[in-house]
Write a protein that holds these residues in place. Structure first.
Motif, mmCIF file in Angstrom:
data_model
loop_
_atom_site.group_PDB
_atom_site.id
_atom_site.type_symbol
_atom_site.label_atom_id
_atom_site.label_comp_id
_atom_site.label_asym_id
_atom_site.label_seq_id
_atom_site.Cartn_x
_atom_site.Cartn_y
_atom_site.Cartn_z
ATOM 1 N N GLU A 31 0.819 -1.211 0.000
ATOM 2 C CA GLU A 31 0.000 0.000 0.000
ATOM 3 C C GLU A 31 0.850 1.256 0.000
ATOM 4 O OE1 GLU A 31 -3.310 0.461 -0.190
ATOM 5 O OE2 GLU A 31 -3.498 -1.671 -0.611
ATOM 6 N N ARG A 77 2.319 1.770 -3.886
ATOM 7 C CA ARG A 77 1.183 2.028 -4.755
ATOM 8 C C ARG A 77 1.581 2.297 -6.206
ATOM 9 N NH1 ARG A 77 -3.484 2.444 -2.182
ATOM 10 N NH2 ARG A 77 -4.463 3.379 -4.006
ATOM 11 N N PRO A 78 2.352 1.441 -6.834
ATOM 12 C CA PRO A 78 2.602 1.614 -8.270
ATOM 13 C C PRO A 78 1.310 1.391 -9.040
ATOM 14 C CG PRO A 78 3.412 -0.510 -7.553
ATOM 15 C CD PRO A 78 2.993 0.226 -6.303
ATOM 16 N N GLN A 79 1.171 2.077 -10.160
ATOM 17 C CA GLN A 79 -0.055 2.001 -10.923
ATOM 18 C C GLN A 79 0.011 0.907 -11.983
ATOM 19 O OE1 GLN A 79 -2.873 3.919 -10.310
ATOM 20 N NE2 GLN A 79 -1.660 4.376 -8.482
ATOM 21 N N PRO A 80 -1.073 0.170 -12.181
ATOM 22 C CA PRO A 80 -1.097 -0.802 -13.281
ATOM 23 C C PRO A 80 -0.888 -0.091 -14.614
ATOM 24 C CG PRO A 80 -2.947 -1.155 -11.780
ATOM 25 C CD PRO A 80 -2.317 0.142 -11.380
ATOM 26 N N ARG A 91 -1.383 0.978 -18.501
ATOM 27 C CA ARG A 91 -2.540 1.190 -19.364
ATOM 28 C C ARG A 91 -2.357 0.373 -20.632
ATOM 29 N NH1 ARG A 91 -4.898 6.078 -17.764
ATOM 30 N NH2 ARG A 91 -6.702 5.328 -18.932
ATOM 31 N N ASP A 130 -13.816 3.072 -16.055
ATOM 32 C CA ASP A 130 -13.781 4.197 -15.114
ATOM 33 C C ASP A 130 -14.749 5.301 -15.526
ATOM 34 O OD1 ASP A 130 -11.872 2.923 -13.594
ATOM 35 O OD2 ASP A 130 -10.176 3.914 -14.566
ATOM 36 N N SER A 145 -6.966 -3.117 -13.739
ATOM 37 C CA SER A 145 -6.872 -1.667 -13.565
ATOM 38 C C SER A 145 -6.690 -1.254 -12.109
ATOM 39 C CB SER A 145 -8.139 -0.996 -14.123
ATOM 40 O OG SER A 145 -9.283 -1.376 -13.367
ATOM 41 N N ARG A 146 -6.920 -2.177 -11.165
ATOM 42 C CA ARG A 146 -6.822 -1.850 -9.738
ATOM 43 C C ARG A 146 -5.643 -2.526 -9.042
ATOM 44 N NH1 ARG A 146 -12.084 -0.514 -7.957
ATOM 45 N NH2 ARG A 146 -12.909 0.997 -9.456
ATOM 46 N N TYR A 194 -1.930 -4.023 -9.064
ATOM 47 C CA TYR A 194 -0.663 -3.938 -9.803
ATOM 48 C C TYR A 194 0.079 -5.265 -9.747
ATOM 49 C CZ TYR A 194 4.170 -2.779 -10.916
ATOM 50 O OH TYR A 194 5.427 -2.771 -11.475
#
Length: 374
Positions: A5, A8-11, A13, A75, A231-232, A234
């Motif tokens: 947590e 928090r790297p982003q998945p 696109r 989204d 998308s949520r 990673y």
């Protein structure tokens, strides 16, 4: 696999020119092979039963459609930021023009052949009473008709219903925990298959044409669930690659041993998720074009098969040697690819550019006005 947590790297696109496009092109190629299998001098199913499992490829495209559209629009639908009329217009225009031209060309060809006294090799598949339901893409909703002609379009019929439900599906599922959605989608698939076997007498993947929407919706929801998860949650590229490779090996092994329909559906979903989780570091224009051509391959290959082998049957190919007939069959495969490319760049692409241009903004990396993701 899952980041903490704190980091928090982003998945990543999804974008064009990567693994998703490779999977689409491979699946489209295998669909051509599947539809040509019975026209071979020795039907391919006699070499191995896997050649008769075209439902796997149909499953792939339905799951993939749910995944890609939910990754693009999920989204926005959940936030009610995408106008529904614009989305519906885009989906209808993506399918309708090309479908109508292909089925119309086939109907015109059969009609002209009839006027000239030339009967098709399998006239039972060209019953004019079956054509209206297919033209209007309602054959997957219990409407009589749709058999023969460009028969694979039942998938488009079923998917149109899934497309129309997607905004409300996303508004509901995007409120939930991704793990809950994934598990729920899997259980729904199992329950639907059990219900179909119990009440309809067939497994989900073998339902009659009139139940096409019932067959497609659980698969589409699996793709949507994979999109929400992707998308949520990673995953590092190395883990996504390993999981995707394991899913691929498992899928191949399952087909060698037996059909394992539900296991194969799960593995296909994992494979699609893994392909979407891998970053496209160097997008390939060639792979992008091949992926975009998969729709034309799906739409035109049955017509190519009908025309190609109908012509050679008229010349009496059944009396030729096996070597010559294998040559004709191989050339027919090549012709199907060339026909799909001609249709893609001669009709589908220019019509989409004119009637259905992409949205002007560029929300995703590696996309632009001339390189839309969908």
């Amino acid at each position: 696999m899952i980041a903490s947590e704190h980091a928090r790297p982003q998945p990543v696109r999804i974008s064009r020119g990567g693994w998703l496009d490779i999977l689409r092109f491979v699946a489209g190629s295998l669909i051509i092979l599947y539809h040509f299998r019975e026209a071979a001098p020795t039907p391919l199913g006699q070499f191995h039963p896997v050649f008769d499992r075209g439902y796997l490829l149909t499953n792939f495209f339905i799951i993939d459609s749910g995944y890609v559209l939910a990754r693009i629009y999920g989204d926005g639908f959940a936030a009610r930021a995408i106008p529904l009329h614009a989305y519906v217009r885009q989906r209808l225009l993506r399918v309708a023009p090309s479908h109508l031209v292909v089925v119309g060309a086939l109907a015109l060809l059969i009609a002209l052949a009839g006027l000239l006294g030339i009967a098709p090799s399998n006239p039972q598949w060209f019953d004019w009473g079956q054509l209206p339901a297919q033209v209007f893409l309602v054959q997957a909703y219990g409407v009589p008709g749709g058999l023969g002609w460009n028969a694979p379009t039942w998938t488009l019929s079923a998917l149109l219903g899934c497309y129309l439900l997607l905004p409300w599906i996303c508004r509901l599922l995007w409120r939930l925990d991704p793990w809950t959605v994934v598990i729920g989608a899997g259980l729904l698939m199992i329950a639907t298959d059990w219900a179909c076997r119990t009440w309809l007498g067939e497994p989900l993947y073998r339902l009659p044409l009139r139940f096409g929407f019932i067959r497609a919706l659980p698969l589409f929801l699996l793709g949507v669930a994979a999109a929400l998860f992707g998308s949520r949650i990673y995953s590092t590229p190395i883990w996504a690659g390993r999981i995707g490779l394991l899913a691929f090996v498992g899928l191949v092994a399952a087909q060698v041993i037996g059909h394992f329909a539900l296991v194969s559906v799960v593995l296909l979903t994992v494979l699609i998720w893994a392909a979407g989780a891998l970053p496209t570091v160097r997008p390939s224009r060639l792979i992008e074009h091949l992926g975009l051509m998969s729709f034309a391959m799906f739409l035109t290959n049955e017509v190519s098969r009908i025309v190609w082998f109908g012509a050679f049957d008229a010349f009496g190919q059944s009396g030729w040697s096996d070597a010559v007939r294998w040559g004709v069959w191989t050339a027919g495969l090549i012709a199907a690819f060339l026909g799909a490319a001609a249709f893609r760049y001669g009709f589908d692409r220019p019509v989409q550019t004119r009637l259905n241009p992409p949205r002007p903004r560029t929300p995703l990396p590696e996309t632009s006005a001339d390189r839309p993701i969908a």
